[in-house]
Design an enzyme around this catalytic site. Structure first.
Site, short mmCIF file in Angstrom:
data_model
loop_
_atom_site.label_atom_id
_atom_site.label_comp_id
_atom_site.label_asym_id
_atom_site.label_seq_id
_atom_site.Cartn_x
_atom_site.Cartn_y
_atom_site.Cartn_z
N THR A 32 0.66 3.61 -3.36
CA THR A 32 0.62 5.42 -3.33
C THR A 32 1.34 6.33 -2.92
OG1 THR A 32 0.30 4.97 -0.58
CG2 THR A 32 -1.61 4.43 -1.55
N LYS A 33 2.74 5.64 -2.66
CA LYS A 33 3.93 7.01 -3.14
C LYS A 33 3.71 6.69 -4.25
CE LYS A 33 4.56 8.00 1.03
NZ LYS A 33 3.91 9.30 1.43
N ALA A 88 0.88 -1.27 -0.57
CA ALA A 88 0.14 -0.39 0.32
C ALA A 88 0.79 1.82 0.01
CB ALA A 88 -0.90 -0.14 0.98
N TYR A 89 2.11 0.99 0.86
CA TYR A 89 2.51 2.34 0.89
C TYR A 89 3.72 2.90 -0.82
CZ TYR A 89 6.12 5.21 2.67
OH TYR A 89 7.18 6.91 3.65
N SER A 90 3.87 1.98 -1.00
CA SER A 90 4.66 1.92 -2.64
C SER A 90 3.66 2.41 -3.49
CB SER A 90 5.49 0.55 -2.62
OG SER A 90 6.59 -0.20 -2.03
#
Ligand code: NAI
Length: 251
Positions: free
Chosen positions: A161-162, A157-159
Site C-alpha cells: 500500500t505504501k 500489506a504495508y509495503s
C-alpha cells in the site's frame, strides 16, 4: 530555532492522523509557525486533546479516512469555516499485523491496511483538491514509507500500500503541475512513535539495522521537513517522495 516558512495567521493546513506520532508533531510545528490547523483523526478523544495545544483557531474533527461521505463533508466543512485550505498533510496509517509471510496474511487484514493507507489517501486527495483548484494554490503531502520502495519482510500489506501511495503522489504531481498544486510524499524509516512502539522489537531491530545511522529518526525533524514541503517555500518540487531514512534510501 526553526525557519519561518508560512504566513502567520493566513495559512490553513489540514493534518490527518493528528492525534498521535508524526501527525501530532507536525500539527504542533505548523501551529507554532502561526498556521491555522484543522486536526483530523478517527481517535476522537485523542484529536480533541491534541487540538487544545494548537492555538485558539485550531479545530478538531473526528473522521475515519475510509469513509468517503465523512471525508468529503469534513473537508468541505473546514474549507467553509476557514475560507480556504492551503495544504493537506496525511499521516493516517497502520502497519497491520507484522512478521507474517505473504501467504499467511489474512485477507481481512490486507483489506484493512489498504483502505486506510491507500484508499484513504485517495479519498482525502479527491476531497481537498477541488478547493485548491478553485484558488490555484495547494500542497498535498502523504506520508509513505521506505517499505513502499524496498518492501519489508513480513509486511506485505504495508509495503504494497505504501508503494501504491508513492504512485499516487507521482500522479498528483503530474495532474496538477500547471496549477501550483504540488503533490509530494515523505518516506521515513523508523521514527519513534506509538505506531513503532506497538511493533515487535524484532521488527524495529530489522528496520534500524537497515539504516547506516543505526537509530530511529527524531519526530521534530520529521515535522520540520513536512512543514517545509507543504509551505510556499517548496514551490518547484512536485510528484516526489522526500526521504528521511538515516541513509537507507539512496535514490
Ligand atoms: P501513529 O500510530 O502514531 O499515528 C497514526 C495516526 O493515524 C493515529 O492517530 C491513528 O488514530 C490515525 N489513524 C489510523 N487510521 C485512521 C483512519 N482510518 N482514519 C483517521 N485516522 C486514522 O503512527 P506514526 O508513526 O505517526 O505514522 C504516521 C504515518 O507515517 C503513517 O502513515 C505511517 O505508516 C508512516 N510511517 C511512519 C514511520 C515511523 O517510523 N513512525 C515509518 C514510515 C512510515
Amino acid at each position: 530555532m526553526a525557519l519561518q516558512y508560512i504566513d502567520r495567521g493566513d495559512y490553513n493546513v489540514v493534518v490527518v492522523g493528528a492525534a498521535s506520532g508524526i501527525g501530532l508533531q507536525t500539527a504542533r510545528f505548523l501551529a507554532g509557525q502561526g498556521g491555522r490547523v484543522a486536526a483530523l483523526d478517527r481517535n476522537k478523544d485523542g484529536v480533541e486533546t491534541a487540538t487544545k495545544e494548537l492555538g485558539k483557531d485550531a479545530v478538531a474533527r473526528a473522521v475515519d479516512v475510509t469513509d468517503w461521505n465523512a471525508v468529503r463533508s469534513t473537508i468541505d466543512g473546514i474549507a467553509q469555516a476557514f475560507g480556504k485550505i492551503d495544504a493537506l498533510v496525511n499521516c493516517a496509517g497502520i502497519t497491520g499485523k507484522t512478521n507474517v509471510p505473504t501467504h499467511e496474511v489474512e485477507i481481512e487484514d490486507f483489506d484493512a491496511v489498504y483502505r486506510i493507507n491507500l484508499k484513504g489517501a485517495f479519498l482525502l486527495s479527491k476531497a481537498v483538491i477541488p478547493h485548491m483548484l478553485a484558488r490555484k494554490y495547494g500542497r498535498v503531502l502523504h506520508v509513505a514509507s521506505i517499505a513502499g520502495k524496498e518492501g519489508n519482510a513480513g509486511m506485505a500489506a504495508y509495503s504494497a500500500t505504501k508503494s501504491g501511495l508513492i504512485g499516487l503522489v507521482k500522479t498528483l504531481g503530474k495532474d496538477y503541475a500547471e496549477t501550483v498544486i504540488s503533490g509530494n510524499g515523505r518516506s521515513p524509516a523508523v521514527i519513534r512513535t506509538p505506531m513503532v512502539d506497538a511493533l515487535p522489537q524484532a521488527t524495529i531491530d530489522y528496520m534500524t539495522a537497515k539504516n547506516p545511522r543505526r537509530r530511529c529518526g527524531e519526530l521534530q525533524e520529521a515535522a520540520e521537513l513536512i512543514g517545509w514541503i507543504v509551505s510556499p517555500a517548496c514551490s518547484f518540487a512536485t510528484g516526489f517522495t522526500f526521504e528521511l531514512t538515516g541513509g537507507r534510501a539512496v535514490y
